[in-house]
Enzyme design. Structure first.
Site, mmCIF file in Angstrom:
data_model
loop_
_atom_site.group_PDB
_atom_site.id
_atom_site.type_symbol
_atom_site.label_atom_id
_atom_site.label_comp_id
_atom_site.label_asym_id
_atom_site.label_seq_id
_atom_site.Cartn_x
_atom_site.Cartn_y
_atom_site.Cartn_z
ATOM 1 N N HIS A 1 0.845 -1.195 0.000
ATOM 2 C CA HIS A 1 0.000 0.000 0.000
ATOM 3 C C HIS A 1 0.873 1.234 0.000
ATOM 4 O O HIS A 1 1.963 1.223 0.577
ATOM 5 C CB HIS A 1 -0.920 0.002 1.234
ATOM 6 N N GLU B 1 -8.017 -5.135 -0.444
ATOM 7 C CA GLU B 1 -8.476 -5.982 -1.557
ATOM 8 C C GLU B 1 -8.328 -7.466 -1.248
ATOM 9 O O GLU B 1 -9.034 -8.298 -1.816
ATOM 10 C CB GLU B 1 -7.697 -5.658 -2.837
HETATM 11 N N1 COA Z 1 4.151 -7.220 -4.939
HETATM 12 C C1 COA Z 1 5.442 -7.110 -5.292
HETATM 13 N N2 COA Z 1 6.174 -5.987 -5.149
HETATM 14 C C2 COA Z 1 5.547 -4.923 -4.638
HETATM 15 C C3 COA Z 1 4.197 -4.971 -4.255
HETATM 16 C C4 COA Z 1 3.498 -6.165 -4.413
HETATM 17 N N3 COA Z 1 2.227 -6.280 -4.074
HETATM 18 N N4 COA Z 1 3.842 -3.757 -3.781
HETATM 19 C C5 COA Z 1 4.924 -2.972 -3.881
HETATM 20 N N5 COA Z 1 5.956 -3.693 -4.400
HETATM 21 C C6 COA Z 1 7.313 -3.215 -4.652
HETATM 22 C C7 COA Z 1 7.348 -2.445 -5.963
HETATM 23 O O1 COA Z 1 7.656 -3.284 -7.042
HETATM 24 C C8 COA Z 1 8.429 -1.421 -5.709
HETATM 25 O O2 COA Z 1 9.676 -1.994 -5.964
HETATM 26 P P1 COA Z 1 10.852 -1.098 -6.652
HETATM 27 O O3 COA Z 1 11.154 -0.033 -5.637
HETATM 28 O O4 COA Z 1 11.944 -2.089 -6.859
HETATM 29 O O5 COA Z 1 10.265 -0.561 -7.905
HETATM 30 C C9 COA Z 1 8.315 -1.165 -4.206
HETATM 31 O O6 COA Z 1 7.667 -2.290 -3.635
HETATM 32 C C10 COA Z 1 7.497 0.059 -3.930
HETATM 33 O O7 COA Z 1 6.353 -0.009 -4.756
HETATM 34 P P2 COA Z 1 5.596 1.257 -5.310
HETATM 35 O O8 COA Z 1 4.777 0.836 -6.477
HETATM 36 O O9 COA Z 1 6.492 2.440 -5.430
HETATM 37 O O10 COA Z 1 4.694 1.549 -4.084
HETATM 38 P P3 COA Z 1 3.358 2.215 -4.114
HETATM 39 O O11 COA Z 1 3.239 2.921 -2.861
HETATM 40 O O12 COA Z 1 3.125 3.041 -5.329
HETATM 41 O O13 COA Z 1 2.484 0.890 -4.228
HETATM 42 C C11 COA Z 1 0.574 -0.371 -4.597
HETATM 43 C C12 COA Z 1 1.236 0.724 -3.753
HETATM 44 C C13 COA Z 1 -0.757 -0.688 -3.943
HETATM 45 C C14 COA Z 1 0.363 0.156 -6.004
HETATM 46 C C15 COA Z 1 1.453 -1.635 -4.629
HETATM 47 O O14 COA Z 1 1.701 -2.093 -3.328
HETATM 48 C C16 COA Z 1 0.844 -2.725 -5.493
HETATM 49 O O15 COA Z 1 1.013 -2.713 -6.698
HETATM 50 N N6 COA Z 1 0.127 -3.727 -4.871
HETATM 51 C C17 COA Z 1 -0.496 -4.783 -5.633
HETATM 52 C C18 COA Z 1 -1.809 -4.292 -6.243
HETATM 53 C C19 COA Z 1 -2.878 -4.081 -5.185
HETATM 54 O O16 COA Z 1 -3.033 -4.850 -4.259
HETATM 55 N N7 COA Z 1 -3.627 -3.004 -5.368
HETATM 56 C C20 COA Z 1 -4.679 -2.613 -4.441
HETATM 57 C C21 COA Z 1 -4.250 -1.454 -3.618
HETATM 58 S S1 COA Z 1 -5.389 -1.047 -2.328
#
Ligand code: COA
Length: 359
Positions: free
Chosen positions: A234, A288
């Site tokens: 998140h 989710e």
């Molecule tokens: N699985 C694998 N790696 C993950 C991850 C996950 N669920 N969530 C984050 N990461 C990793 C990213 O790949 C990133 O790695 P990097 O620094 O090498 O690029 C790092 O953790 C940070 O991710 P980032 O996308 O910058 O964090 P964010 O704050 O933007 O991410 C989400 C938030 C929700 C987009 C992310 O956790 C995600 O994609 N989760 C899966 C989708 C999901 O459950 N969505 C519903 C959200 S309520």
């Protein structure tokens, strides 16, 4: 400047507060657990929009009866994805009252599911609370336990700080555009897998894993293939999303659910593989993860999960749209130009402020 606006405050709001370090969610002075325990979306409407919950029960029921003929005939019911279908329906409701938009979103889910199952969906009741009526329409008969579970879900997801779809709604509202446009834009943002599009893929993942002992290998293979584990991680929370526990309690209040047991084992395995994958970044279950199990238990197909999320969050969007109109001004951030310079020898831009304020 953070590329995803992390930590940037774009509005003062009275709607909700998220504390990602402590795992807290307050919705207008109530904890998410308190709000969810009432199990009625109308309670959340009263909290976020003002007025009495009982009054909203009556007004929302009247709105359902009014918009049902439109929903029932909506060509977009034939879309394979309910969110895309709902987007098309709502886009056609120019000038609708907020209550009618909420009614239409919920009814679309019921009508979509009925059509998918080849079933006649009964007309809405002018008397029942929203979740009770939607469950009655979904199953053809009242089911108080499932209605309570759905109501708790809708309240749990009703608002959540400045998430991407709420921000989208506020940006559109800030231009002076209408509520329907702001809601349709927000729905477009919610549809993405990084926001509200994850619960269907979470259920796909649980299906693919099947039994707990297969979880770790499956999850490791996902990461090795460069895919994210759905329902985990998140932007704000560094601990488990507090909504997960609230939804787990709602699932447990239904009949015993083997999916919940599997989901807990998969969550534990996912935490472990993600801890090894990203040791510096706590990646825990988000809303989710539990949404997938709860909505399946209520009897919804996975194609309708994100649309059901929207049927609750729309109340929060509309509260923010109103707040933005009352208290905000045009949201118009800046960008930093990193492209080619004209050959005419113009001086290079010195800061983002050199960009014109309007475009
Ligand atoms: N699985 C694998 N790696 C993950 C991850 C996950 N669920 N969530 C984050 N990461 C990793 C990213 O790949 C990133 O790695 P990097 O620094 O090498 O690029 C790092 O953790 C940070 O991710 P980032 O996308 O910058 O964090 P964010 O704050 O933007 O991410 C989400 C938030 C929700 C987009 C992310 O956790 C995600 O994609 N989760 C899966 C989708 C999901 O459950 N969505 C519903 C959200 S309520």
């Amino acid at each position: 400047m953070p590329s995803g606006l992390d930590g940037v405050v774009v509005a003062d709001t009275e709607m909700s507060h998220v504390d990602g370090e402590q795992g807290l969610l307050w919705i207008r002075g109530r904890t998410v657990r308190e709000l969810a325990s009432c199990g009625q979306l109308e309670e959340a409407m009263a909290l976020l929009w003002g007025g009495e919950a009982q009054r909203w029960v009556a007004r929302l029921a009247e709105a359902r009866v009014r918009v049902w003929p439109l929903v029932q005939r909506a060509p977009s019911l034939a879309q394979p994805d309910a969110t895309a279908g709902m987007r098309a329906l709502l886009a056609g409701l120019e000038g609708a009252q907020p209550c009618e938009l909420v009614a239409a979103a919920g009814l679309f889910v019921a009508a979509f599911c009925g059509r998918q199952q080849g079933r006649e969906v009964p007309a809405p009741s002018p008397e029942l609370p929203h979740a009770d009526d939607l469950v009655r329409m979904l199953h053809g008969a009242p089911d108080p336990a499932k209605a309570k579970a759905l109501g708790r879900y809708l309240c749990t997801v009703v608002d959540h700080g400045m998430n991407a779809s709420t921000f989208t709604a506020r940006v559109i509202a800030s231009t002076g555009s209408d509520a329907t446009s702001a809601v349709v834009g927000a729905l477009g943002a919610l549809k993405g897998p990084l926001h509200g599009g994850a619960p269907g893929p979470v259920l796909d993942m649980l299906d693919a894993i099947g039994t707990p002992e297969r979880a770790e290998a499956f999850l490791q293979a996902e990461l090795a293939a460069g895919r994210r584990i759905m329902g985990m991680g998140h932007r704000i929370y560094r601990v488990r999303d507090p909504r997960v526990e609230v939804l787990e309690e709602a699932i447990s209040a239904l009949s015993p659910n083997p999916r919940l047991q599997l989901a807990r084992e998969v969550e534990r395995a996912a935490e472990e593989v993600l801890r090894r994958h990203k040791p510096d970044r706590p990646l825990k279950a988000n809303v989710e993860f539990a949404t997938a199990v709860l909505l399946e238990a209520v009897g919804l197909p996975r194609e309708a999960f994100t649309a059901t999320f929207a049927a609750g969050r729309i109340v929060g969007w509309l509260a923010h749209i109103d707040e933005q109109r009352r208290t905000g001004r045009l949201i118009r951030p800046a960008s930093r130009y990193v492209g080619a310079q004209p050959a005419t020898g113009a001086p290079p831009p010195s800061s983002p402020r050199t960009e014109p304020a309007q475009a």
